[in-house]
Write a protein that holds these residues in place. Structure first.
Motif, PDB file in Angstrom:
ATOM      1  N   GLY A  65      55.229  98.389  -3.270  1.00 57.37           N
ATOM      2  CA  GLY A  65      54.084  98.698  -2.418  1.00 57.37           C
ATOM      3  C   GLY A  65      52.847  99.173  -3.132  1.00 57.37           C
ATOM      4  N   LEU A 417      61.387 100.216   0.130  1.00 60.77           N
ATOM      5  CA  LEU A 417      59.941 100.126  -0.113  1.00 60.77           C
ATOM      6  C   LEU A 417      59.557 101.168  -1.147  1.00 60.77           C
ATOM      7  N   LEU A 419      56.801 103.365  -2.902  1.00 63.99           N
ATOM      8  CA  LEU A 419      55.471 103.959  -2.796  1.00 63.99           C
ATOM      9  C   LEU A 419      55.390 105.125  -3.774  1.00 63.99           C
ATOM     10  N   LEU A 428      49.143 102.246   0.558  1.00 63.75           N
ATOM     11  CA  LEU A 428      49.670 100.925   0.209  1.00 63.75           C
ATOM     12  C   LEU A 428      48.647 100.197  -0.647  1.00 63.75           C
ATOM     13  N   PRO A 430      49.520  96.766  -2.254  1.00 66.65           N
ATOM     14  CA  PRO A 430      50.545  95.772  -2.571  1.00 66.65           C
ATOM     15  C   PRO A 430      50.012  94.629  -3.430  1.00 66.65           C
ATOM     16  N   GLU A 438      56.068  90.286   4.704  1.00 67.74           N
ATOM     17  CA  GLU A 438      56.335  91.398   3.783  1.00 67.74           C
ATOM     18  C   GLU A 438      55.449  92.595   4.086  1.00 67.74           C
ATOM     19  N   CYS A 442      56.521  96.506   5.306  1.00 66.60           N
ATOM     20  CA  CYS A 442      56.052  97.800   4.777  1.00 66.60           C
ATOM     21  C   CYS A 442      55.767  98.776   5.916  1.00 66.60           C
TER      22      CYS A 442
END
Length: 453
Positions: A65, A417, A419, A428, A430, A438, A442
């Protein structure tokens, strides 16, 4: 035959997870990491990565992420980028760039200049973001000295900016939490109020303000412009200082101010360049042409280290001895490395071939809407913001602040996920080639985490 010490040190048996962690704890120093947690926790051991996913030693996948510290724009293991590295490594691995050149760096410089908001630029190659910032600051100082303005020795910058962890970069990008031990070593530059919309000192919303926070920068220019070589900013997003997104109008006003007072504008696009803002470069969103621009991270798709300073032709020409200038005595061993140059060339082509800017346009409003929806439903006193493919929720102290953000990131990891919050900011960032499915995953993970926190 006698065995060398190097041969003795190579383990013959593949280590298991427990042994890997023991060896790590004995020898590795992790950046920006709490040593006690490294010593106590079973931190992840990553074996491979593909697309938007990283895979641990047990084969479990995690959606990346934060694009592995904001750089793997094409995701992991893109075959074209891997091929570029492999093919170039067979013919030319490294060669000094001082006084000679090679095909890859020439083509890369031409292409990078054409893509940038400084089309007449000359590219000075460095190794990482901080080294590019250091070079840009020195170029700015040296430029004014070449022109006979020897009193211009300082810089304008923003409070809570981040431009890297070397001394020059810290002097214009001081973050108290990261850098307080070094305060006595730093040049005393002029720092203006940051455009921090989540905690606006004027109590205004971004859609209903006239960038009143810019008045502080105007005041500094009026008092100190004759002392300063340049102003440096992260255009539209102060990254490591807290994912502080701010309006294009601030950058446009800054360009006007620089022109009025004859001060150079340095746009540090290390993090936000190459599509992250929704445009190829963030400064383009404001219609601004910098005098100097730093780039990195997404320049190589995040696969190998490379950064660069793009300088206008006027600045470059001032360094010619035949015009009264002086040679720029500054350099890096791996400046314009042939392998990394080949990789960066292929990455620049992929931004076009993969239609990256077109592909992310429908995802940009989705990212903003989902951040806003999560914040309103679960964190009503906090603040959400988004720009391009960056989305953030700054969790206020009353709703848990940094502790809540850390807990949510840990819960997200358990759900697949990855982070990495910045203090109280959960965000986020990404890969740009992330799919809608996708991206929605998240937010579903975050929703589940918030419902159970």
């Amino acid at each position: 035959m006698k065995t060398s010490s190097i041969e003795k040190s190579v383990p013959e048996v593949r280590m298991g997870d427990a042994e890997l962690r023991r060896t790590d704890r004995a020898h590795v120093w992790h950046p920006y990491s709490n040593i006690d947690r490294i010593l106590e926790d079973d931190f992840p051991l990553i074996e491979r990565a593909e697309g938007c996913y990283i895979y641990d030693s047990n084969g479990k996948s995690y959606l990346d992420g934060i694009a592995s510290w904001w750089c793997v724009n094409f995701g992991h293991s893109h075959p074209e980028l891997l091929r570029a590295i492999e093919e170039q490594s067979r013919s030319l691995q490294n060669v000094i760039l001082a006084g000679m050149s090679h095909r890859n760096v020439i083509s890369l410089s031409q292409k990078l200049s054409a893509l940038s908001p400084i089309p007449d630029s000359h590219c000075y190659f460095t190794g990482d973001g901080a080294s590019a910032v250091e070079a840009a600051l020195r170029i700015a100082l040296h430029y004014w000295e070449n022109r006979g303005y020897t009193q211009r020795k300082k810089f304008f910058c923003l409070k809570d900016a981040y431009h890297g962890d070397t001394l020059g970069a810290i002097s214009v990008g001081y973050v108290e939490r990261f850098h307080h031990q070094l305060s006595g070593l730093l040049q005393d530059n002029y720092r203006a109020m940051s455009p921090h919309c989540a905690a606006c000192p004027f109590g205004l919303e971004p859609d209903f303000c006239d960038t009143e926070c810019f008045a502080g920068m105007e005041g500094l220019f009026a008092q100190h412009a004759a002392e300063c070589a340049a102003v440096i900013v992260e255009p539209l997003c102060q990254g490591a200082g807290g994912i502080r997104l701010y309006p294009e109008d601030y950058l446009l006003k800054l360009r006007v101010l620089c022109d009025r007072y004859n001060v150079l504008l340095i746009c540090d696009e290390i993090a936000v360049g190459f599509g992250r803002s929704g445009s190829m470069f963030a400064s383009e969103r404001a219609g601004v042409r910098p005098d100097l621009m730093t780039v990195g991270k997404g320049l190589t798709g995040g696969y190998l280290p490379m950064s660069a300073v793009l300088a206008s032709d006027e600045i470059y020409q001032s360094f010619r001895p035949s015009r009264g200038g002086e040679t720029f005595f500054h350099g890096h061993t791996y400046s314009g490395n042939p392998i990394v140059s080949a990789l960066a060339l292929r990455a620049l082509d992929l931004y076009s071939e993969e239609r990256v800017l077109e592909r992310i346009q429908p995802l940009i409003p989705l990212l903003a809407e989902e951040c806003r929806a999560l914040q309103k439903e679960f964190l009503p006193r906090s603040y959400s913001s988004a720009k391009g493919m960056i989305g953030a929720i700054e969790i206020c102290a009353a709703e848990g602040g940094a502790k809540r953000a850390a807990g949510l990131a840990e819960a997200a990891w358990q759900r697949g996920l990855y982070l990495r919050p910045l203090g109280s900011v959960l965000y986020l960032w990404p890969p740009l080639l992330i799919s809608e499915v996708e991206l929605r995953f998240c937010f579903q993970v975050l929703r589940d985490c918030l419902q159970n926190s």
